[in-house]
Motif scaffolding. Structure first.
Motif, PDB file in Angstrom:
ATOM      1  N   HIS A   1     -26.400 -23.509 -64.421  1.00 20.83           N
ATOM      2  CA  HIS A   1     -27.539 -22.654 -63.993  1.00 20.83           C
ATOM      3  C   HIS A   1     -28.443 -23.250 -65.247  1.00 20.83           C
ATOM      4  CE1 HIS A   1     -29.237 -18.662 -62.770  1.00 20.83           C
ATOM      5  NE2 HIS A   1     -28.870 -18.804 -61.826  1.00 20.83           N
ATOM      6  N   TYR A   2     -29.118 -23.749 -65.031  1.00 15.86           N
ATOM      7  CA  TYR A   2     -30.429 -24.916 -65.537  1.00 15.86           C
ATOM      8  C   TYR A   2     -31.415 -23.571 -65.528  1.00 15.86           C
ATOM      9  CZ  TYR A   2     -27.441 -29.232 -65.880  1.00 15.86           C
ATOM     10  OH  TYR A   2     -26.726 -30.653 -65.892  1.00 15.86           O
ATOM     11  N   ASP A   3     -32.408 -24.325 -66.451  1.00 15.70           N
ATOM     12  CA  ASP A   3     -33.824 -23.723 -66.451  1.00 15.70           C
ATOM     13  C   ASP A   3     -34.573 -24.622 -65.261  1.00 15.70           C
ATOM     14  OD1 ASP A   3     -34.081 -21.426 -68.505  1.00 15.70           O
ATOM     15  OD2 ASP A   3     -34.629 -23.093 -70.034  1.00 15.70           O
TER      16      ASP A   3
ATOM     17  N   CYS B   1     -35.447 -35.279 -61.461  1.00 13.47           N
ATOM     18  CA  CYS B   1     -34.631 -36.050 -60.902  1.00 13.47           C
ATOM     19  C   CYS B   1     -33.192 -35.074 -60.102  1.00 13.47           C
ATOM     20  CB  CYS B   1     -34.326 -36.264 -62.481  1.00 13.47           C
ATOM     21  SG  CYS B   1     -33.395 -35.587 -63.817  1.00 13.47           S
ATOM     22  N   GLN B   2     -32.372 -35.921 -60.491  1.00 14.65           N
ATOM     23  CA  GLN B   2     -30.986 -35.108 -59.787  1.00 14.65           C
ATOM     24  C   GLN B   2     -29.787 -34.758 -60.702  1.00 14.65           C
ATOM     25  OE1 GLN B   2     -29.142 -37.121 -56.274  1.00 14.65           O
ATOM     26  NE2 GLN B   2     -30.159 -36.155 -55.126  1.00 14.65           N
ATOM     27  N   SER B   3     -28.975 -34.220 -60.844  1.00 11.61           N
ATOM     28  CA  SER B   3     -27.849 -33.879 -61.541  1.00 11.61           C
ATOM     29  C   SER B   3     -27.188 -34.040 -62.295  1.00 11.61           C
ATOM     30  CB  SER B   3     -27.650 -32.427 -61.991  1.00 11.61           C
ATOM     31  OG  SER B   3     -27.210 -31.928 -62.939  1.00 11.61           O
ATOM     32  N   ALA B   4     -26.207 -35.818 -62.678  1.00 15.43           N
ATOM     33  CA  ALA B   4     -25.401 -35.856 -62.661  1.00 15.43           C
ATOM     34  C   ALA B   4     -24.142 -35.063 -62.833  1.00 15.43           C
ATOM     35  CB  ALA B   4     -25.184 -37.140 -63.746  1.00 15.43           C
TER      36      ALA B   4
ATOM     37  N   GLN C   1     -32.312 -22.471 -59.271  1.00  9.83           N
ATOM     38  CA  GLN C   1     -33.593 -23.269 -58.529  1.00  9.83           C
ATOM     39  C   GLN C   1     -33.947 -24.717 -59.379  1.00  9.83           C
ATOM     40  OE1 GLN C   1     -33.840 -22.576 -55.598  1.00  9.83           O
ATOM     41  NE2 GLN C   1     -32.881 -20.647 -55.167  1.00  9.83           N
ATOM     42  N   ALA C   2     -33.208 -25.604 -60.413  1.00 13.31           N
ATOM     43  CA  ALA C   2     -33.953 -26.247 -60.748  1.00 13.31           C
ATOM     44  C   ALA C   2     -34.482 -27.403 -60.559  1.00 13.31           C
ATOM     45  CB  ALA C   2     -32.871 -26.412 -62.148  1.00 13.31           C
ATOM     46  N   GLN C   3     -35.394 -27.864 -60.481  1.00 14.42           N
ATOM     47  CA  GLN C   3     -35.295 -28.817 -59.707  1.00 14.42           C
ATOM     48  C   GLN C   3     -34.457 -30.266 -59.918  1.00 14.42           C
ATOM     49  OE1 GLN C   3     -38.851 -29.738 -61.703  1.00 14.42           O
ATOM     50  NE2 GLN C   3     -40.704 -27.773 -61.236  1.00 14.42           N
ATOM     51  N   HIS C   4     -34.062 -30.102 -61.121  1.00 14.31           N
ATOM     52  CA  HIS C   4     -33.114 -31.400 -60.730  1.00 14.31           C
ATOM     53  C   HIS C   4     -31.806 -31.295 -59.714  1.00 14.31           C
ATOM     54  CE1 HIS C   4     -32.685 -32.896 -65.146  1.00 14.31           C
ATOM     55  NE2 HIS C   4     -33.115 -31.900 -65.515  1.00 14.31           N
ATOM     56  N   PHE C   5     -31.519 -29.912 -59.212  1.00 14.23           N
ATOM     57  CA  PHE C   5     -30.503 -29.829 -57.662  1.00 14.23           C
ATOM     58  C   PHE C   5     -31.445 -30.510 -57.048  1.00 14.23           C
ATOM     59  CE2 PHE C   5     -29.370 -27.050 -61.162  1.00 14.23           C
ATOM     60  CZ  PHE C   5     -28.432 -27.532 -61.767  1.00 14.23           C
TER      61      PHE C   5
ATOM     62  N   ARG D   1     -26.974 -21.699 -54.575  1.00 17.72           N
ATOM     63  CA  ARG D   1     -27.652 -21.635 -55.716  1.00 17.72           C
ATOM     64  C   ARG D   1     -27.918 -20.360 -55.734  1.00 17.72           C
ATOM     65  NH1 ARG D   1     -31.041 -25.933 -55.831  1.00 17.72           N
ATOM     66  NH2 ARG D   1     -30.885 -27.787 -53.747  1.00 17.72           N
ATOM     67  N   ALA D   2     -28.238 -19.637 -57.118  1.00 13.97           N
ATOM     68  CA  ALA D   2     -28.343 -18.627 -57.935  1.00 13.97           C
ATOM     69  C   ALA D   2     -29.682 -18.790 -58.570  1.00 13.97           C
ATOM     70  CB  ALA D   2     -27.002 -18.043 -58.680  1.00 13.97           C
ATOM     71  N   SER D   3     -30.708 -17.918 -58.071  1.00 13.39           N
ATOM     72  CA  SER D   3     -32.055 -17.744 -58.617  1.00 13.39           C
ATOM     73  C   SER D   3     -31.872 -17.200 -59.794  1.00 13.39           C
ATOM     74  CB  SER D   3     -33.152 -17.291 -57.808  1.00 13.39           C
ATOM     75  OG  SER D   3     -33.032 -16.314 -57.522  1.00 13.39           O
TER      76      SER D   3
END
Length: 479
Positions: free
Chosen positions: A260-262, A390-393, A409-413, A425-427
């Protein structure tokens, strides 16, 4: 093909692991690879044995050792695994490119972070740029003239449709940084205490020497929150770098993954002064195409490190400690509560270059729907916000282990089709709690999520290597 790879090779960080996955496959196909790695490396496992020369330092121009190794190896292509924190400030990255172009060898750069604003870190000419995100490709292509190719991540192999898992088990891993959102996971578990008291969470965290103070304080805060939220005995929280094998061994036993990243995880602001060269370079790169500018709280880029576990001391207010460590936090009802102010130390010399003027401009930060506007300090006239694309490894590691993963909803995903069908997803915290509940309460939800993984995630690291062969060949033939 003879390839010189410039990378934090064999280091405990995601980019090093990424490079290892790609080049393990490329080397197996007969490509000759020379690795030029940075010196400040901690031991970490790698998938194959390649000639490695540790000849450069983070934040420094390439020395004669770099140029000597390239001259001796005589590569057909140079491939740079780029992260802004490795090549900052911008003047350093400019000098790197000038030196590499002087070899008359095509230069391909994989950008793992991509600011929304024009910047010398991504917009200076290269033979070909690789980005890992579809949105990132759209943004970069709109403002540069050189070729841009999207190469998304892959999973390790076929996703298991059935596997034994620990009941009601959750897992997360990564740096112990507030931008990773571990505190929100604890809040979601608290909301589910009466309904799902069996829930248990494993957080495999890591500390970085460069962020030790801030991350250790966050580690202590998380321990405190476990007790305050009544989750004692349900959360296994530790820190220390794990190898890929150790991470996968843990994940293979868990039921659901949580990330659940920023919105922007690794970078969002910059605090570098612009010298004349940097300012003129940016102005020459500006285009008429509108470029969105993300608004998000400041956060930092740090690599994985190893540290021993330190229990939270008695009588210490974690908020007080966090405030004195350089990152300022505010408590707002403890629901998505962290609102972090930008600091010079945190910016780590990253340049997000303004498009006009040097007067102080308001910096707006949005967290959980609450906006705060504050004037920039007079000695930071050029600071602005920049989103990371970018994508999340970590997401692909969880998917490789067969875990349905609930993400923010982070851009990494930002993943392309068909992998998007597997994303859950969960905001915010209530939605995160609802998704966790659904996975364990609704009979068909978990089965459907696992089926989506197995059917949609067919892109592996072999496919990634195929794309890189195409990208490197394109750069070679079009040079």
């Amino acid at each position: 093909m003879r390839i010189t790879l410039i990378s934090p090779w064999g280091s405990p960080c995601g980019i090093s692991v990424y490079a290892g996955d790609v080049y393990a496959e490329l080397a197996s196909r007969g490509h000759e690879v020379q690795v030029l790695a940075y010196e400040e490396s901690m031991p970490a496992e790698v998938k194959l044995d390649l000639p490695v020369h540790r000849v450069w330092k983070i934040g420094q121009s390439p020395g004669w050792q770099v140029m000597h190794q390239i001259h001796e190896f005589k590569p057909d292509i140079i491939h740079v695994q780029h992260e802004i924190g490795l090549f900052c400030p911008g003047a350093i990255w400019r000098e790197w490119l000038e030196c590499l172009r002087a070899t008359n060898v095509p230069v391909v750069v994989t950008y793992h972070s991509l600011p929304d604003v024009p910047t010398v870190f991504t917009d200076l000419p290269v033979s070909l740029a690789v980005v890992c995100s579809p949105i990132g490709s759209t943004i970069l292509s709109s403002r540069v003239d050189f070729p841009v190719m999207t190469i998304e991540h892959g999973v390790d192999g076929s996703i298991p449709r059935e596997r034994p898992v620990e009941p009601y088990s959750l897992a997360s891993f990564g740096f112990l940084s507030e931008c990773k959102g571990y505190h929100r996971i604890l809040e979601a578990m608290h909301l589910l205490r009466s309904e799902l008291p069996q829930l248990n969470l494993t957080i495999m965290g890591a500390l970085s020497p460069r962020a030790y103070g801030q991350q250790l304080n966050y580690f202590r805060l998380l321990h405190r929150r476990v007790h305050e939220l009544g989750l004692t005995g349900q959360v296994d929280l530790s820190c220390g770098f794990r190898t890929q094998r150790e991470v996968q061994a843990c994940l293979s036993r868990k039921a659901v993954g949580l990330l659940h990243y920023d919105r922007t995880d690794r970078m969002s602001v910059a605090a570098d002064f612009l010298d004349e060269r940097s300012d003129s370079a940016v102005r020459s790169m500006q285009t008429s195409s509108p470029v969105s500018q993300a608004t998000s709280p400041a956060s930092q880029y740090f690599e994985y490190g190893r540290s021993s576990m330190v229990p939270p001391p008695e009588g210490i207010d974690p908020f007080e400690e966090l405030s004195t460590s350089g990152a300022l936090f505010r408590r707002d009802g403890y629901r998505d509560e962290f609102a972090q102010e930008a600091t010079v130390d945190e910016a780590m010399g990253i340049e997000a270059l303004a498009t006009s003027g040097s007067a102080a401009r308001p910096h707006t930060s949005i967290r959980a729907g609450r906006a705060r506007t504050r004037p920039l300090k007079p000695w930071l006239p050029q600071m602005g916000t920049a989103g990371v694309r970018c994508q999340s490894a970590a997401l692909y590691r969880m998917w490789s282990a067969g875990l349905p993963c609930i993400v923010s909803q982070a851009q990494h995903f930002d993943v392309g089709a068909p992998a998007e069908e597997a994303v859950i997803r969960a905001s915010d915290v209530p939605q995160l709690a609802d998704q966790i509940r659904r996975m364990f309460v609704e009979p068909d939800a978990y089965t459907k999520a696992v089926s989506q993984l197995a059917s949609r995630l067919t892109r592996t690291w072999k496919d990634v290597a195929d794309d890189y062969e195409q990208a490197l060949s394109l750069a070679l033939t079009s040079n």
